[in-house]
Design a protein around this motif. Structure first.
Motif: not given
Length: 1025
Positions: A798-799, A794-796, A860, A858
């Motif tokens: 944000s949540n 997982k690289i996101d 990009h 997080t």
């Protein structure tokens, strides 16, 4: 006793010679070998050419030695045992001594590729496989004979139950009964083969070859000069280029029109001399590829090329090529020993194969054989010729290509296992990289790619109704052309998956045969690795099952529906714990049950093999329906079927077992000369809807495939998760083997309902951890996109909501892996104060923790890719730039942004703790100066305190002891109460000391006075001195 040979046999041989068609003879009987002499004699009499050369193939024991003295001893023993008639011994011995016979073991049959024989003899039927059959038969020239020797059989239908050697590989612990469906279809194919005949060992034609009753001598349709239409076209071509040098003499050596056009194309690239062309020659077996290459090489010698290299799997495969090089040189008026010499191999295993030709006529020119694995030795190459490229591993073929002229030939629609690999992978890549021909002499001009195909056979005439055509090639290729375009493409949701009954599929009925041809055509068109052995695997393997995806069927039309997708499944598992533990203890992996044994080996788990599962062996989609969702629909329907969601039967309802079809019911109980062979009757339906068949109870579905981005994305989309990726890439395709699993809903295993992976979750997490560790070594050169997809980190975030767990993990990382000095270096780089080299040692640590999802930051896509390449795959900036196809500045920009984000997160979580652990200098208090009076007063105070302390220190407590009151407390208290206190505050009480005490006290006082006087005298002396 002499016997007249049936005229129909002679007619069949003569017809084959006139039409340049091959004929097949199946001889049944223990003395079938004796009839080889008669057939060879009839063939030699029917031909104008010299006696035919012979290829004799066997499994392990020849019975008649190829050595002359040993053969004489064996013949004597056979005569003594009564197995050889003395009258027939001489003709057979004469045949062995006078014929040009090449003996070949079945396991060494690859070395005969590219050679041509007039007769092929195959013994040991039980050792034959479709691959061996195709490989050996295709070496026979037109008008030649294929002779298959069978031992005595009471009935031809006993072939239906014969145990073949290959069946040993098909058996598994839970599925060990192989069915000989392939043999049944093979025998029925022979019955329908117009150029084949089945006889006994006395040359009596058996009833299965009923078509021989009506055989008639034929005549060829020729013009006034005795030439056919294609021969007339070839003659016109030769006359057209007769005056051109070197094209004219070389075209004169061509046998077919296709071959002549191929030689012209080769010579065009040679005479261009730009050395930037790649020419691929593709054809089936026996089309004259090697001969065309040999003539082209001769043309390159005439054009002045000096360094020419030829490569093939073995020098023996180049026999035809070097023969035609010599024929071409002779046609160009080069003389052997005067203008060129041939060098033979000294290796006895290569049997004096030609490995080099040295030419001296104009200047020093060399044609030299090079082993494919020695591609690093190529230097100063002008022309490289790759023959039989399909038999060379694909990565090696790619390594052979370079900045020189390349001629490449291969069999793509034949029986080599890697033929489609060449066309589906390498040739497509070369074609896409080539650009339209633009005149350019610059060094960076693009390479030109040209593809040539040969359809006309050299060895035999076109239109041959041969056994191989019945088994594998011609009909399938014709079928490909017939149904390549689908009349309708239904929506995937409208399609249904059907189970294919293999007994009916291989029964050789007309409709079943058409359906089988269509299925095999999909295999040939969709996969890069195909061989005739696939047909036997489909037919005989006990654990294999076939499914087809069909659109809505209109029963009123009474025609076979179009096949949109084919799935071949192999049932695996159900291995006993005892077998699994024995395999683990011995460190071996038995054949079969590919996924269970690999899982058992990887995780040292002896429970998983006992589960039941299914491995998807192949999935092939119609070429006109690729990427339209039919493959996904088939996989979803198959998963639902094995989860029991499609069956209409109740679980407690017993399934009605179909009566077993007796495979000998097609044969009448009669002798061999009266037996009638025909396809079986009363067969079950060919197609069964999945709702009408009970599924096997399975725990998982699995797939094993060559790891590519497209394939992995497809299986991952259908919830298949990897558990194994091979560290050594395949020698054929250069791809790593990947195995994926999908758990099925089953009540037998307790799993966590919140996990999508079911019981596979802990194994999947363990695989990810191991794969991540190997990215810097075994998978360092794996494409970063593919490797990131496999790792699936997982690289996101944000949540993501921060938690105490994250804080503890981060603190542990800082405590165990990163020192405060590391953090200071990271801070300096984040602030652009130092170069990136200063923190390169920290990148792998941060990358491993980030991609194990312990640093919820997080990033990009580009930032994560840079961190992945540099941190996990251990690549430098230059390699990362090439991998990501971006500029160096972009790599560094993304790298520093990534480091800033990671440092910011680490510092926010544990910045104060880091600061507290750093060493510090002692703090100094800067107090303002006081006034002079205050300083003097403070100094006076210090002197007085010091003097008082000194005085107190000089008083001896023993001196004060003489003033002690030796009275008890009662006397003192009484004196105080009586009020006898004087004006000076003194009271008197009676002492309790005795007289002796007083005298002792008096003596001590005198001693102390004397000591004091002595001290004063010594002090005065010191002062005086």
């Amino acid at each position: 006793m002499r016997k007249k040979v049936d005229e129909r046999i002679r007619t069949l041989i003569e017809n084959g010679v006139r039409q340049r068609h091959r004929s097949m003879f199946v001889i049944v009987g223990d003395k079938s070998r004796d009839q080889i002499v008669n057939l060879n004699y009839m063939l030699a009499k029917s031909r104008v050419k010299s006696r035919p050369s012979v290829l004799w193939c066997y499994r392990d024991k020849l019975e008649i030695s190829s050595h002359k003295k040993k053969r004489a001893k064996q013949i004597k023993k056979l005569m003594q045992r009564g197995l050889m008639d003395p009258e027939k011994a001489d003709p057979f011995s004469l045949f062995l001594e006078t014929s040009d016979i090449t003996y070949c073991l079945y396991k060494d049959s690859e070395r005969v590729l590219g050679n041509t024989f007039g007769m092929c003899i195959l013994q040991d039927f039980e050792a034959l496989t479709p691959n061996l059959l195709a490989r050996t038969i295709e070496t026979v020239e037109g008008s030649g004979l294929i002779i298959l020797l069978l031992r005595s059989l009471s009935s031809l239908t006993s072939l239906y139950t014969m145990v073949m050697d290959v069946h040993e590989r098909f058996r598994m612990e839970s599925h060990n009964q192989a069915a000989a469906r392939f043999n049944e279809r093979f025998l029925l194919s022979i019955a329908s083969c117009k150029s084949g005949v089945v006889m006994d060992d006395e040359l009596n034609i058996l009833p299965i070859s009923s078509h021989m009753k009506f055989i008639q001598p034929i005549t060829n349709i020729e013009d006034s000069e005795g030439l056919s239409e294609r021969e007339r076209e070839l003659k016109d071509l030769k006359e057209q280029f007769h005056e051109d040098f070197p094209v004219g003499p070389l075209i004169g050596k061509c046998f077919t029109m296709d071959q002549g056009k191929a030689v012209i194309n080769f010579l065009d690239s040679i005479l261009d001399k730009s050395l930037r062309s790649t020419v691929a020659l593709l054809a089936a077996r026996g089309r004259g590829k090697s001969a065309a290459l040999g003539l082209a090489i001769a043309g390159s010698i005439a054009a002045g090329y000096s360094n020419i290299f030829v490569t093939a799997p073995s020098p023996e495969n180049l026999k035809t090529l070097f023969d035609f090089v010599c024929k071409g040189l002779n046609a160009l008026e080069y003389k052997e020993h005067l203008h060129y010499d041939m060098v033979k191999s000294a290796d006895p295993e290569l049997k004096k194969a030609t490995i080099q030709i040295n030419v001296y006529k104009q200047h020093r020119q060399t044609i030299q054989y090079l082993k494919p694995h020695d591609h690093g030795k190529l230097s100063q190459v002008e022309l490289l010729v790759i023959d039989e490229a399909a038999a060379i591993p694909l990565p090696i073929v790619k390594s052979l290509l370079g900045p020189y002229l390349v001629f490449l030939s291969s069999t793509v629609n034949g029986y080599e296992g890697t033929g489609r690999s060449l066309s589906l992978k390498l040739l497509q890549q070369l074609e896409s990289q080539s650009q339209p021909s633009v005149p350019s002499d610059g060094p960076n001009s693009s390479r030109l790619f040209k593809k040539i195909e040969l359809n006309e056979s050299i060895r035999y005439a076109s239109g041959e109704h041969h056994l191989i055509a019945c088994l594998y090639h011609s009909k399938l290729l014709e079928c490909l052309k017939q149904f390549w375009v689908l009349f309708r493409l239904p929506h995937p949701k409208e399609c249904d998956l059907y189970y294919v009954n293999r007994d009916t599929l291989f029964s050789y009925h007309k409709e079943s045969e058409i359906f089988l041809q269509r299925m095999m055509a999909l295999y040939v068109a969709s996969h890069y690795k195909n061989s005739p052995n696939d047909l036997q695997l489909m037919a005989d393997a006990p654990a294999h099952h076939l499914f087809v995806l069909l659109g809505p069927v209109d029963e009123s039309k009474n025609q076979l529906p179009d096949i949109l997708c084919v799935i071949q499944v192999c049932l695996e598992g159900q291995i006993s714990r005892k077998s699994a533990m024995r395999s683990l203890s011995e460190g071996r992996e038995p054949s079969g049950d590919q996924i269970p044994w690999k899982f058992c080996e990887q995780f040292q788990d002896n429970v998983f093999p006992s589960l039941s599962g299914a491995r998807i062996v192949r999935i092939a989609v119609h070429p006109s329906a690729v990427r339209l969702g039919y493959g996904s629909a088939a996989v979803d329907l198959l998963s639902r079927y094995y989860e029991g969601q499609m069956t209409l039967f109740a679980e407690d309802k017993e399934e009605i077992e179909e009566p077993e079809v007796k495979i000998t019911e097609a044969a009448e109980k009669a002798s061999l000369l009266e037996e009638c062979i025909k396809p079986r009757a009363s067969l079950p339906p060919l197609l069964v809807h999945l709702c009408e068949r009970h599924p096997e109870k399975l725990h998982y579905l699995g797939v094993s495939f060559g790891l590519t981005q497209e394939l992995f994305r497809f299986w991952r989309k259908h919830n298949f998760y990897p558990f194994y990726v091979g560290q050594i890439p395949s020698g054929v395709t250069g791809e790593h083997t990947c195995m994926v699993l999908r758990s099925l809903n089953n009540d037998d295993i307790e799993v966590n309902e919140s996990s999508k992976l079911g019981f596979l979750d802990p194994f999947y997490q363990d695989f990810r951890q191991r794969f991540r560790r190997l990215l810097g070594t075994s998978f360092r050169h794996l494409n970063f996109k593919l490797a990131m997809s496999v790792l699936a980190s997982k690289i996101d975030f944000s949540n993501h909501e921060p938690s105490e767990y994250d804080t503890n993990i981060t603190s542990k990382i800082l405590g165990d892996m990163l020192s405060p000095y590391d953090m200071k270096r990271l801070e300096a780089y984040s602030n652009n104060l130092v170069d990136y080299h200063l923190i390169l040692d920290l990148v792998p640590i941060l990358a491993h923790k980030y991609f194990s999802e312990k640093l919820p930051v997080t990033l990009h896509g580009a930032q994560a890719a840079v961190l992945f390449c540099m941190g996990l795959q251990d690549k430098d900036i230059g390699a990362t730039k090439e991998e990501l196809a971006i500029e160096r500045e972009q790599v560094l920009s993304n790298f520093i942004k990534t480091m800033k984000k990671l440092y910011s997160y680490l510092h926010n979580i544990a910045g104060q703790e880091i600061e507290a652990t750093l060493p510090r200098l002692k703090d100094i208090d800067m107090v303002p100066l006081k006034s002079l009076d205050e300083d003097l007063e403070e100094a006076s105070r210090e002197v007085k305190e010091k003097s008082r302390a000194t005085d107190e220190a000089n008083v001896d407590p023993k001196l004060l002891q003489k003033y002690a009151i030796d009275a008890d407390d009662n006397e003192i208290e009484k004196a105080l109460q009586d009020g006898k206190l004087s004006a000076r505050g003194v009271i008197s009480v009676k002492s309790n000391k005795t007289k002796a005490d007083k005298q002792e006290k008096h003596k001590e006082m005198k001693k102390s006075k004397r000591k004091g006087t002595d001290r004063d005298i010594s002090d005065s002396k010191k002062k005086r001195s």
